[in-house]
Design an enzyme around this catalytic site. Sequence first.
Site, PDB file in Angstrom:
ATOM      1  N   LYS A  93      -9.756 -11.840   5.171  1.00 47.53           N
ATOM      2  CA  LYS A  93      -8.492 -11.701   5.897  1.00 47.53           C
ATOM      3  C   LYS A  93      -8.070 -10.227   5.905  1.00 47.53           C
ATOM      4  CE  LYS A  93      -5.558 -12.446   1.826  1.00 47.53           C
ATOM      5  NZ  LYS A  93      -4.425 -13.197   1.253  1.00 47.53           N
TER       6      LYS A  93
ATOM      7  N   ARG B 231       5.087 -21.097  -2.312  1.00 44.52           N
ATOM      8  CA  ARG B 231       4.928 -20.624  -0.941  1.00 44.52           C
ATOM      9  C   ARG B 231       4.471 -21.803  -0.078  1.00 44.52           C
ATOM     10  NH1 ARG B 231       1.518 -15.050  -1.549  1.00 44.52           N
ATOM     11  NH2 ARG B 231      -0.105 -16.629  -1.229  1.00 44.52           N
TER      12      ARG B 231
ATOM     13  N   TYR C 136       8.797  18.203   3.822  1.00 43.49           N
ATOM     14  CA  TYR C 136      10.173  17.803   4.084  1.00 43.49           C
ATOM     15  C   TYR C 136      10.980  17.671   2.796  1.00 43.49           C
ATOM     16  CZ  TYR C 136       8.472  16.601   8.746  1.00 43.49           C
ATOM     17  OH  TYR C 136       7.917  16.647   9.998  1.00 43.49           O
TER      18      TYR C 136
ATOM     19  N   MET D 233       3.808  12.082   8.056  1.00 43.12           N
ATOM     20  CA  MET D 233       3.169  11.080   8.888  1.00 43.12           C
ATOM     21  C   MET D 233       1.676  11.327   9.051  1.00 43.12           C
ATOM     22  SD  MET D 233       4.059   9.913  12.813  1.00 43.12           S
ATOM     23  CE  MET D 233       5.724   9.393  12.369  1.00 43.12           C
TER      24      MET D 233
END
Length: 413
Positions: free
Chosen positions: A71, A168, A301, A348
């Site tokens: 998966k 779940r 940043y 990013m």
Amino acid sequence: MPTNEGAFSASKPRPNSATRVPPPGRVHRGSRVTRVNAPERAAVIDLEAIRHNVRRLVQVASPAAVMAVVKADAYGHGALPVARAALEAGAAWLGVAHIEEALPLRAAALTAPLLAWLHTPDSDFGAAIAANVDLGCSGWELPRIVAAADLLGRTARIHLKIDTGLGRNGCTLTELPALLADVARHEAAGQIEVVGIFSHLAVADEPERPETDAQLATFLAAVELAHAAGVHPSIRHLANSPATLTRPDIHLDLVRTGLALYGLSPLAGRTPASLGLRPAMTLVTQIAHCKEVPADQGVSYGLNYRTPTATTLALVPLGYADGIPRIATGGPVRVNGVTYPVVGRIAMDQMVIDLGEAGLVSGGHSLLGAEAVLFGPGDGGEASVDEWAAAASTINYEVVTRISPRVPRVYRG
């Protein structure tokens, strides 16, 4: 600053601490890498490591069969190449979460038993049945699966999902008798075949905790209820990777192995090597820019990092758009046999490492284009996925699965 002692110089470059076989498209020349039609960034996947891990898991799980869980694009490794390698090495089943993940495997002519277990009311049960994909069933899906089977004139293969304590998906013991009555009726009509019954463990990665034994007891009680209702699944499966490696009593008929398939440890304090596993993914790029800066130079940043002395900064062209957690400042990057921590915020598309005095001595620009390895199997001295997970305050599962499609996958083996 570098975390390894010793610096390289312009006249005598420090060699890599271990010889590493380059991926296709690269040529090693001394301690430098010349790339020939190779991606600027790559997640290099060692399929022979996948095969090794499957063989190891088959050995550990025997006589139970092994399901290779592919998966989430095989935890970021590439579902189709990994599935093929796993089946070649002895996996008997494939497992995915969603039907949409199963269908491309069938379209690629993989015929091994294949289970998809997480559905919504809009899931395409008909496509799954037509492709001979087994379906997990917690209860609400049953009428939809039966309707799709009737429309196709086919028998749907299902695995009953039991909630044994994870809270779940799955049917509780309280709800199970009513579900079993419906299941028995539809099975007698030839609309479904109950192939399996399964559940999922909550704390198997903490082997000392008692909840795993409680879940096992609940699961076995569910199996007895099924038999009493005339429903006889031939395959019981409960064990995930940590239970496969630590609890042979939970192996039953089939184990579902995810993380261990990729050579990562699901157990705190245990390395992959101690479990007989080999990490399959190496995340690699090349230095995109170098420059000398004075002391007190702010970096990235927020200017949360300032250089303590005159130094050389090197730019690594991977960032959170590539799947590197923004929070993972301090994550290790290995360049020319030396490991440097990321300084300043990860952006990013890029991050920065501080070469310290080593950069000034060598002339930082000499590192432009040098190979930069974020993590790998460790045979070249590179960091592990677990070190990046620690830097990001997360788990190794998340680090590999979040490497984005922007990073090309390159396959060896």
